[in-house]
Design a protein around this motif. Structure first.
Motif, PDB file in Angstrom:
ATOM      1  N   UNK A  67     -43.100  14.958  11.610  1.00  0.00           N
ATOM      2  CA  UNK A  67     -43.981  15.812  10.831  1.00  0.00           C
ATOM      3  C   UNK A  67     -44.512  16.900  11.756  1.00  0.00           C
ATOM      4  N   UNK A  68     -44.098  18.128  11.522  1.00  0.00           N
ATOM      5  CA  UNK A  68     -44.499  19.245  12.366  1.00  0.00           C
ATOM      6  C   UNK A  68     -45.895  19.736  11.988  1.00  0.00           C
ATOM      7  N   UNK A  69     -46.212  19.709  10.685  1.00  0.00           N
ATOM      8  CA  UNK A  69     -47.496  20.222  10.220  1.00  0.00           C
ATOM      9  C   UNK A  69     -47.917  19.446   8.975  1.00  0.00           C
ATOM     10  N   UNK A  70     -49.216  19.139   8.872  1.00  0.00           N
ATOM     11  CA  UNK A  70     -49.742  18.485   7.686  1.00  0.00           C
ATOM     12  C   UNK A  70     -50.264  17.085   7.905  1.00  0.00           C
ATOM     13  N   UNK A  71     -49.873  16.445   9.011  1.00  0.00           N
ATOM     14  CA  UNK A  71     -50.334  15.092   9.326  1.00  0.00           C
ATOM     15  C   UNK A  71     -50.710  15.045  10.798  1.00  0.00           C
ATOM     16  N   UNK A  72     -51.832  14.370  11.110  1.00  0.00           N
ATOM     17  CA  UNK A  72     -52.255  14.199  12.496  1.00  0.00           C
ATOM     18  C   UNK A  72     -52.006  12.772  12.949  1.00  0.00           C
ATOM     19  N   UNK A  94     -40.791  14.764  -2.615  1.00  0.00           N
ATOM     20  CA  UNK A  94     -40.849  16.168  -3.020  1.00  0.00           C
ATOM     21  C   UNK A  94     -41.701  16.327  -4.265  1.00  0.00           C
ATOM     22  N   UNK A  95     -42.595  17.304  -4.236  1.00  0.00           N
ATOM     23  CA  UNK A  95     -43.432  17.625  -5.393  1.00  0.00           C
ATOM     24  C   UNK A  95     -43.631  19.128  -5.438  1.00  0.00           C
ATOM     25  N   UNK A  96     -43.351  19.728  -6.603  1.00  0.00           N
ATOM     26  CA  UNK A  96     -43.490  21.176  -6.777  1.00  0.00           C
ATOM     27  C   UNK A  96     -42.674  21.950  -5.737  1.00  0.00           C
ATOM     28  N   UNK A  97     -41.509  21.407  -5.392  1.00  0.00           N
ATOM     29  CA  UNK A  97     -40.628  22.099  -4.463  1.00  0.00           C
ATOM     30  C   UNK A  97     -41.020  21.989  -3.010  1.00  0.00           C
ATOM     31  N   UNK A  98     -41.989  21.134  -2.674  1.00  0.00           N
ATOM     32  CA  UNK A  98     -42.426  20.995  -1.284  1.00  0.00           C
ATOM     33  C   UNK A  98     -42.363  19.536  -0.860  1.00  0.00           C
ATOM     34  N   UNK A  99     -42.205  19.333   0.454  1.00  0.00           N
ATOM     35  CA  UNK A  99     -42.288  17.983   1.008  1.00  0.00           C
ATOM     36  C   UNK A  99     -43.762  17.599   1.130  1.00  0.00           C
ATOM     37  N   UNK A 100     -44.105  16.397   0.657  1.00  0.00           N
ATOM     38  CA  UNK A 100     -45.492  15.942   0.686  1.00  0.00           C
ATOM     39  C   UNK A 100     -45.537  14.466   1.063  1.00  0.00           C
ATOM     40  N   UNK A 101     -46.719  14.024   1.475  1.00  0.00           N
ATOM     41  CA  UNK A 101     -46.987  12.601   1.709  1.00  0.00           C
ATOM     42  C   UNK A 101     -48.350  12.290   1.099  1.00  0.00           C
ATOM     43  N   UNK A 102     -48.614  10.989   0.897  1.00  0.00           N
ATOM     44  CA  UNK A 102     -49.951  10.552   0.482  1.00  0.00           C
ATOM     45  C   UNK A 102     -50.740  10.183   1.737  1.00  0.00           C
ATOM     46  N   UNK A 103     -51.843  10.898   1.966  1.00  0.00           N
ATOM     47  CA  UNK A 103     -52.755  10.574   3.074  1.00  0.00           C
ATOM     48  C   UNK A 103     -53.960   9.839   2.486  1.00  0.00           C
ATOM     49  N   UNK A 104     -54.331   8.711   3.101  1.00  0.00           N
ATOM     50  CA  UNK A 104     -55.449   7.908   2.617  1.00  0.00           C
ATOM     51  C   UNK A 104     -56.714   8.311   3.389  1.00  0.00           C
ATOM     52  N   UNK A 105     -57.675   8.890   2.656  1.00  0.00           N
ATOM     53  CA  UNK A 105     -58.951   9.279   3.267  1.00  0.00           C
ATOM     54  C   UNK A 105     -60.079   8.702   2.418  1.00  0.00           C
ATOM     55  N   UNK A 113     -60.469   5.718   1.604  1.00  0.00           N
ATOM     56  CA  UNK A 113     -59.938   4.697   0.718  1.00  0.00           C
ATOM     57  C   UNK A 113     -59.193   5.234  -0.486  1.00  0.00           C
ATOM     58  N   UNK A 114     -59.039   6.579  -0.584  1.00  0.00           N
ATOM     59  CA  UNK A 114     -58.354   7.152  -1.725  1.00  0.00           C
ATOM     60  C   UNK A 114     -57.176   8.013  -1.254  1.00  0.00           C
ATOM     61  N   UNK A 115     -56.141   8.076  -2.097  1.00  0.00           N
ATOM     62  CA  UNK A 115     -54.926   8.817  -1.762  1.00  0.00           C
ATOM     63  C   UNK A 115     -55.088  10.292  -2.084  1.00  0.00           C
ATOM     64  N   UNK A 116     -54.703  11.125  -1.123  1.00  0.00           N
ATOM     65  CA  UNK A 116     -54.691  12.570  -1.315  1.00  0.00           C
ATOM     66  C   UNK A 116     -53.290  13.088  -0.990  1.00  0.00           C
ATOM     67  N   UNK A 117     -52.799  13.992  -1.855  1.00  0.00           N
ATOM     68  CA  UNK A 117     -51.472  14.573  -1.616  1.00  0.00           C
ATOM     69  C   UNK A 117     -51.585  15.633  -0.528  1.00  0.00           C
ATOM     70  N   UNK A 118     -50.762  15.533   0.501  1.00  0.00           N
ATOM     71  CA  UNK A 118     -50.808  16.473   1.626  1.00  0.00           C
ATOM     72  C   UNK A 118     -49.432  17.089   1.839  1.00  0.00           C
ATOM     73  N   UNK A 119     -49.297  18.422   1.648  1.00  0.00           N
ATOM     74  CA  UNK A 119     -48.024  19.088   1.951  1.00  0.00           C
ATOM     75  C   UNK A 119     -47.732  18.996   3.447  1.00  0.00           C
ATOM     76  N   UNK A 120     -46.475  18.788   3.801  1.00  0.00           N
ATOM     77  CA  UNK A 120     -46.093  18.640   5.203  1.00  0.00           C
ATOM     78  C   UNK A 120     -44.873  19.510   5.491  1.00  0.00           C
ATOM     79  N   UNK A 121     -44.718  19.822   6.770  1.00  0.00           N
ATOM     80  CA  UNK A 121     -43.506  20.484   7.258  1.00  0.00           C
ATOM     81  C   UNK A 121     -42.721  19.460   8.059  1.00  0.00           C
ATOM     82  N   UNK A 122     -41.491  19.203   7.621  1.00  0.00           N
ATOM     83  CA  UNK A 122     -40.644  18.183   8.245  1.00  0.00           C
ATOM     84  C   UNK A 122     -39.801  18.816   9.337  1.00  0.00           C
TER      85      UNK A 122
END
Length: 465
Positions: free
Chosen positions: A440-445, A408-419, A421-430
């Motif tokens: 993961x319903x939305x935010x990750x493919x 959880x970050x800033x009140x939202x569920x998030x994951x680190x997506x590696x694009x 070679x670098x980590x990017x914070x991606x908000x997701x819907x669980x």
């Protein structure tokens, strides 16, 4: 026992588990979990590709095994236990005679009530003459007050609030019927005294009130005597004494005053009401020939034809529970076995636990049990402790990541997506939350590379191998 929440993949039969393990190993190989290393030491950060698999969300809730009904038969009057017609553990049918109470006091009250009723009927047929109409009405009122006071005292001895209040309501209604007749008699007497009515009208009204009071007193005494023969209100298994849930007297002893019978809504079997037993270490059995008082528990009939479960689900989970939901059950008394169950209903009003939390009672039907090898498990007994596992949600073809990847970050569920070679914070819907995997319903493919271990040690833009 506090609420236990655990989420896990669906429980599968033992024969299916080897195939599942093989499939999971294949998934791990295909997703290619990686871990950066330095000098041969494993990095705290690990990366894996989002996969596609089934995931289920399961809620664990403490529960107790319940019987379909339990009814305790109590002595309706003071006396002795004349006979017991059954043995403890015996299965009986509804209406079967179980025991007989000998009560000379109840028999004497019935005789007196019969004489009073006959006298009231004779007085009504004969017109009653002139006499002291006001004095006769006052005497009738005193007798009625004594009858209703005795009925209220008997009802007050029932500790179950719902049953006690319902019985007291019935007593009040019976008293109101008498008071209506008494008021009519009083009006007629006053009319005669003022010279605006004839004597026969007053005598008739007074006789009606007297007959009503005498009839109600007789009905109470007659029903009490009839209740000295204890019959099974439900079919089931007999045990001696009562239960330790509540104290009280048999409502059958009030049935005459309440209109000739106990309403179905007041049936102890339906309400689960039974008189309290003695302190621990004291035998609850009343021997044949032993003394009993009104309200003494004699026998209890437990209907075990269909066992159930009473579970308590936390307020944070109860909105996911619905009637018809399948569940599995484990009992403390039967280690290694699991039982099937189905949700029957979910209470609308909450209960408050000893710790102050809010929960809702969930009622389930308990099915057959099995051990892991397929062997039938023993039938539980009412009161046994259990844990119910409610499979509240399931996704069969979902994009999933390990539960450790989501934070959880800033009140939202998030994951680190590696694009790149670098980590990017991606908000997701669980979606469905399993024990190890999360949908993961939305935010990750599918196929996205995700940090699955050490997410708390990654920073935005950090190089991740």
């Amino acid at each position: 026992m506090g609420r236990v929440r655990r989420t896990e993949p669906p429980r599968l039969p033992a024969a299916t588990r080897p195939r599942l393990l093989t499939a999971l190993l294949a998934v791990l190989v295909l997703t290619g979990t990686t871990a950066a290393s330095c000098g041969g030491e494993e990095s705290p950060v690990a990366v894996a590709a989002a996969g596609r698999t089934a995931v289920a969300e399961v809620i664990d809730a403490p529960a107790t095994v319940t019987a379909r009904a339990a009814a305790t038969l109590t002595a309706p009057a003071d006396g002795t236990l004349a006979s017991i017609r059954v043995q403890p553990g015996q299965r009986v049918r509804r209406g079967q005679v179980l025991a007989v109470i000998d009560s000379p006091q109840a028999q004497e009250r019935l005789r007196q009530a019969k004489e009073a009723l006959d006298a009231a009927k004779r007085a009504g047929r004969g017109g009653g003459g002139g006499g002291d109409l006001s004095g006769g009405l006052r005497g009738t009122d005193r007798a009625a007050d004594e009858t209703y006071a005795a009925a209220r005292a008997a009802a007050a001895r029932i500790s179950d609030r719902e049953l006690r209040e319902a019985l007291l309501l019935q007593v009040r209604q019976a008293q109101q019927r008498y008071q209506a007749a008494a008021r009519a008699a009083d009006r007629a007497v006053r009319a005669v005294q003022r010279g605006v009515s004839n004597l026969n009208a007053a005598v008739g009204a007074l006789a009606t009130a007297q007959r009503l009071q005498a009839q109600q007193a007789y009905d109470l005494a007659r029903t009490t005597v009839d209740a000295l023969t204890l019959r099974a209100p439900v079919g089931g298994v007999v045990q001696v004494g009562g239960t330790a849930t509540s104290a009280g007297v048999s409502p059958e002893s009030l049935a005459g005053l309440l209109g000739g019978g106990v309403p179905a809504a007041l049936d102890p079997a339906a309400l689960g009401v039974a008189p309290a037993g003695p302190p621990p270490g004291v035998d609850v059995a009343v021997p044949v020939g032993g003394l009993v008082t009104a309200g003494t528990p004699v026998l209890t009939v437990v209907d075990t034809g269909q066992l159930g479960l009473l579970a308590e689900v936390d307020e944070t989970d109860v909105l996911l529970v619905r009637a018809g939901l399948a569940a599995t059950v484990e009992l403390d008394a039967v280690p290694g076995a699991w039982y099937e169950a189905t949700v029957r209903s979910v209470d609308v009003l909450p209960t408050t636990s000893a710790r102050g939390g809010v929960g809702y009672r969930v009622r389930l039907l308990l099915g057959a049990g099995r051990f892991g090898e397929g062997e039938a498990a023993p039938t539980p007994r009412p009161g046994m402790n259990a844990v119910v596992r409610l499979q509240v949600r399931e996704a069969t073809d979902a994009i999933t990541v390990p539960a450790s990847a989501v934070f959880t970050a800033d009140g939202r569920d998030v994951v680190w997506v590696v694009r790149g070679g670098r980590a990017e914070r991606a908000p997701v819907t669980v979606g469905v939350q399993g024990e190890d995997l999360v949908q993961i319903v939305r935010g990750v493919r599918l196929g996205d590379r995700i940090v699955v271990r050490g997410a708390d040690q990654v920073r935005d833009g950090q190089e991740v191998g």
